[in-house]
Design a protein around this motif. Structure first.
Motif, PDB file in Angstrom:
ATOM      1  N   ASP A  65      43.855  50.994  39.642  1.00  0.00           N
ATOM      2  CA  ASP A  65      42.776  50.870  40.374  1.00  0.00           C
ATOM      3  C   ASP A  65      42.477  49.305  40.216  1.00  0.00           C
ATOM      4  OD1 ASP A  65      40.458  50.823  41.896  1.00  0.00           O
ATOM      5  OD2 ASP A  65      39.339  51.904  40.625  1.00  0.00           O
ATOM      6  N   LEU A  66      43.176  48.445  41.034  1.00  0.00           N
ATOM      7  CA  LEU A  66      43.085  47.092  40.887  1.00  0.00           C
ATOM      8  C   LEU A  66      41.584  46.696  41.370  1.00  0.00           C
ATOM      9  CD1 LEU A  66      46.752  46.089  41.731  1.00  0.00           C
ATOM     10  CD2 LEU A  66      45.473  45.486  39.594  1.00  0.00           C
ATOM     11  N   HIS A  67      41.312  47.387  42.480  1.00  0.00           N
ATOM     12  CA  HIS A  67      39.952  46.931  43.188  1.00  0.00           C
ATOM     13  C   HIS A  67      38.805  47.323  42.301  1.00  0.00           C
ATOM     14  CE1 HIS A  67      41.636  45.050  47.075  1.00  0.00           C
ATOM     15  NE2 HIS A  67      42.416  46.126  47.030  1.00  0.00           N
ATOM     16  N   LEU A 119      56.331  41.528  45.340  1.00  0.00           N
ATOM     17  CA  LEU A 119      56.877  42.530  44.998  1.00  0.00           C
ATOM     18  C   LEU A 119      57.872  43.514  46.058  1.00  0.00           C
ATOM     19  CD1 LEU A 119      53.993  44.211  42.854  1.00  0.00           C
ATOM     20  CD2 LEU A 119      55.787  42.627  42.111  1.00  0.00           C
ATOM     21  N   GLY A 120      57.243  43.381  47.234  1.00  0.00           N
ATOM     22  CA  GLY A 120      57.728  44.270  48.193  1.00  0.00           C
ATOM     23  C   GLY A 120      56.663  45.369  48.554  1.00  0.00           C
ATOM     24  N   LYS A 121      56.546  45.747  49.790  1.00  0.00           N
ATOM     25  CA  LYS A 121      55.699  46.788  49.986  1.00  0.00           C
ATOM     26  C   LYS A 121      55.588  48.264  49.329  1.00  0.00           C
ATOM     27  CE  LYS A 121      53.088  49.195  53.968  1.00  0.00           C
ATOM     28  NZ  LYS A 121      53.359  49.310  55.426  1.00  0.00           N
ATOM     29  N   GLU A 122      56.849  48.701  49.198  1.00  0.00           N
ATOM     30  CA  GLU A 122      56.904  49.923  48.588  1.00  0.00           C
ATOM     31  C   GLU A 122      56.517  49.715  47.042  1.00  0.00           C
ATOM     32  OE1 GLU A 122      60.545  53.147  47.418  1.00  0.00           O
ATOM     33  OE2 GLU A 122      60.854  51.556  48.948  1.00  0.00           O
ATOM     34  N   ARG A 123      56.944  48.700  46.314  1.00  0.00           N
ATOM     35  CA  ARG A 123      56.640  48.614  45.014  1.00  0.00           C
ATOM     36  C   ARG A 123      55.182  48.416  44.769  1.00  0.00           C
ATOM     37  NH1 ARG A 123      58.165  48.231  39.730  1.00  0.00           N
ATOM     38  NH2 ARG A 123      57.580  46.676  38.472  1.00  0.00           N
ATOM     39  N   GLU A 126      46.289  32.495  45.219  1.00  0.00           N
ATOM     40  CA  GLU A 126      47.045  32.581  46.131  1.00  0.00           C
ATOM     41  C   GLU A 126      46.692  34.163  46.771  1.00  0.00           C
ATOM     42  OE1 GLU A 126      51.272  32.755  44.854  1.00  0.00           O
ATOM     43  OE2 GLU A 126      50.669  31.210  43.499  1.00  0.00           O
ATOM     44  N   LEU A 127      45.827  34.985  46.065  1.00  0.00           N
ATOM     45  CA  LEU A 127      45.128  36.169  46.675  1.00  0.00           C
ATOM     46  C   LEU A 127      44.067  35.861  47.427  1.00  0.00           C
ATOM     47  CD1 LEU A 127      46.773  37.551  44.159  1.00  0.00           C
ATOM     48  CD2 LEU A 127      45.035  39.094  43.971  1.00  0.00           C
ATOM     49  N   ALA A 128      43.257  34.605  47.030  1.00  0.00           N
ATOM     50  CA  ALA A 128      42.279  34.194  47.870  1.00  0.00           C
ATOM     51  C   ALA A 128      42.446  32.906  48.644  1.00  0.00           C
ATOM     52  CB  ALA A 128      41.097  34.205  46.978  1.00  0.00           C
ATOM     53  N   SER A 129      43.520  33.370  49.781  1.00  0.00           N
ATOM     54  CA  SER A 129      43.875  32.042  50.499  1.00  0.00           C
ATOM     55  C   SER A 129      44.277  32.820  51.790  1.00  0.00           C
ATOM     56  CB  SER A 129      44.754  31.317  49.675  1.00  0.00           C
ATOM     57  OG  SER A 129      45.925  31.871  49.654  1.00  0.00           O
ATOM     58  N   PRO A 130      44.387  31.941  52.886  1.00  0.00           N
ATOM     59  CA  PRO A 130      44.014  30.498  52.924  1.00  0.00           C
ATOM     60  C   PRO A 130      42.395  30.537  53.401  1.00  0.00           C
ATOM     61  CG  PRO A 130      45.042  31.089  55.032  1.00  0.00           C
ATOM     62  CD  PRO A 130      45.016  32.356  54.151  1.00  0.00           C
ATOM     63  N   GLU A 173      46.401  42.820  48.605  1.00  0.00           N
ATOM     64  CA  GLU A 173      47.911  43.669  49.090  1.00  0.00           C
ATOM     65  C   GLU A 173      48.879  42.709  49.661  1.00  0.00           C
ATOM     66  OE1 GLU A 173      44.231  46.654  48.739  1.00  0.00           O
ATOM     67  OE2 GLU A 173      44.828  44.460  49.468  1.00  0.00           O
ATOM     68  N   ARG A 174      48.503  41.866  50.680  1.00  0.00           N
ATOM     69  CA  ARG A 174      49.321  40.919  51.390  1.00  0.00           C
ATOM     70  C   ARG A 174      50.068  39.906  50.405  1.00  0.00           C
ATOM     71  NH1 ARG A 174      46.283  37.294  55.587  1.00  0.00           N
ATOM     72  NH2 ARG A 174      45.823  36.131  53.343  1.00  0.00           N
ATOM     73  N   HIS A 175      49.538  39.472  49.149  1.00  0.00           N
ATOM     74  CA  HIS A 175      50.258  38.633  48.411  1.00  0.00           C
ATOM     75  C   HIS A 175      51.132  39.565  47.646  1.00  0.00           C
ATOM     76  CE1 HIS A 175      50.943  35.844  45.191  1.00  0.00           C
ATOM     77  NE2 HIS A 175      50.725  36.865  44.342  1.00  0.00           N
ATOM     78  N   TYR A 176      50.636  40.735  47.225  1.00  0.00           N
ATOM     79  CA  TYR A 176      51.631  41.567  46.406  1.00  0.00           C
ATOM     80  C   TYR A 176      52.909  42.253  47.176  1.00  0.00           C
ATOM     81  CZ  TYR A 176      49.084  41.648  42.180  1.00  0.00           C
ATOM     82  OH  TYR A 176      48.303  41.238  41.011  1.00  0.00           O
ATOM     83  N   ASP A 177      52.708  42.529  48.354  1.00  0.00           N
ATOM     84  CA  ASP A 177      53.674  42.871  49.463  1.00  0.00           C
ATOM     85  C   ASP A 177      54.911  41.587  49.384  1.00  0.00           C
ATOM     86  OD1 ASP A 177      52.605  45.134  49.953  1.00  0.00           O
ATOM     87  OD2 ASP A 177      51.932  44.730  51.941  1.00  0.00           O
ATOM     88  N   ARG A 178      54.384  40.395  49.614  1.00  0.00           N
ATOM     89  CA  ARG A 178      55.331  39.367  49.639  1.00  0.00           C
ATOM     90  C   ARG A 178      56.162  39.027  48.126  1.00  0.00           C
ATOM     91  NH1 ARG A 178      51.711  36.111  51.351  1.00  0.00           N
ATOM     92  NH2 ARG A 178      51.096  35.043  49.531  1.00  0.00           N
TER      93      ARG A 178
END
Length: 206
Positions: free
Chosen positions: A40-42, A27-31, A81-85, A20-25
């Motif tokens: 259902d990405l998880h 796409l932005g949190k709202e999107r 980038e999702l699995a970091s650092p 979620e942190r990567h996607y927030d960065r």
């Protein structure tokens, strides 16, 4: 009974796993919230952890949601980038244990192809004495059979295993089999647990 092996989870123990942190960065949190509410990405990632092919699973999932196709593919294309650092203190603890000839295992919910990829980015993932990867085993935490298979493979009594994981349900499943456990929230807390177990000195656990 003394501890004969230490078992590390990987996500959020040795490597931060915060998609979620990567996607927030990006796409932005709202999107991002809108996408995660619809897709259902998880659940998709759970299939990868169970042994389904990393690329095929994600790309097939993306085709189910054409409005989010490119964003879903990021889970694959930008996966590292999702699995970091990495979590440096945890890596030091892994290496401190190994330097004392204490067997160190990995027990992780992780896909086959993305685990192999991660080992090329994070060298410490190649340093375990044994690696128990759910995608290879076709079973995942917290199902009891994955813990049983670890016991059968390493031939160590449950009460001699010390296991750290960030997810409470995984810890509880290990406890039910008699394992010693640590609910990981910070590397400092894990360091203190290893010291209290007599496996490392305070200086070694820094």
């Amino acid at each position: 009974m003394p501890i004969h092996a230490v078992i590390f989870d990987i996500g959020n123990v040795l490597i931060e796993w915060q998609p979620e942190r990567h996607y927030d960065r990006v796409l932005g949190k709202e999107r991002r919230e809108a996408m995660f509410a619809e897709v259902d990405l998880h659940g998709m990632n759970d299939l990868v952890d169970q042994g389904h092919h990393f690329t095929d699973t994600i790309y097939d999932w993306a085709e189910k949601y054409p409005d989010w196709r490119d964003e879903i593919r990021m889970w694959h294309d930008n996966w590292i980038e999702l699995a970091s650092p990495e979590i440096p203190h945890s890596v030091r603890l892994l290496r401190a244990l190994r330097s004392k000839k204490i067997p160190v295992f990995a027990l992780t919910n992780f896909g086959v192809q993305n685990f192999d990829y991660a080992t090329t980015v994070y060298p410490f993932l190649n340093e375990f004495d044994r690696s128990y990867v759910s995608g290879r085993m076709k079973t995942v935490k917290p199902h009891s059979d994955i813990y049983q298979r670890v016991e059968e493979d390493c031939q160590l009594a449950p009460e001699t295993l010390l296991f750290a994981d960030d997810r409470l349900e995984n810890i509880e499943a290990a406890q039910a089999r008699g394992w010693e456990t640590h609910h990981f929230t910070t590397p400092q807390g894990w360091a203190e647990r290893l010291v209290s177990a007599g496996l490392l000195t305070p200086n070694e656990a820094q």
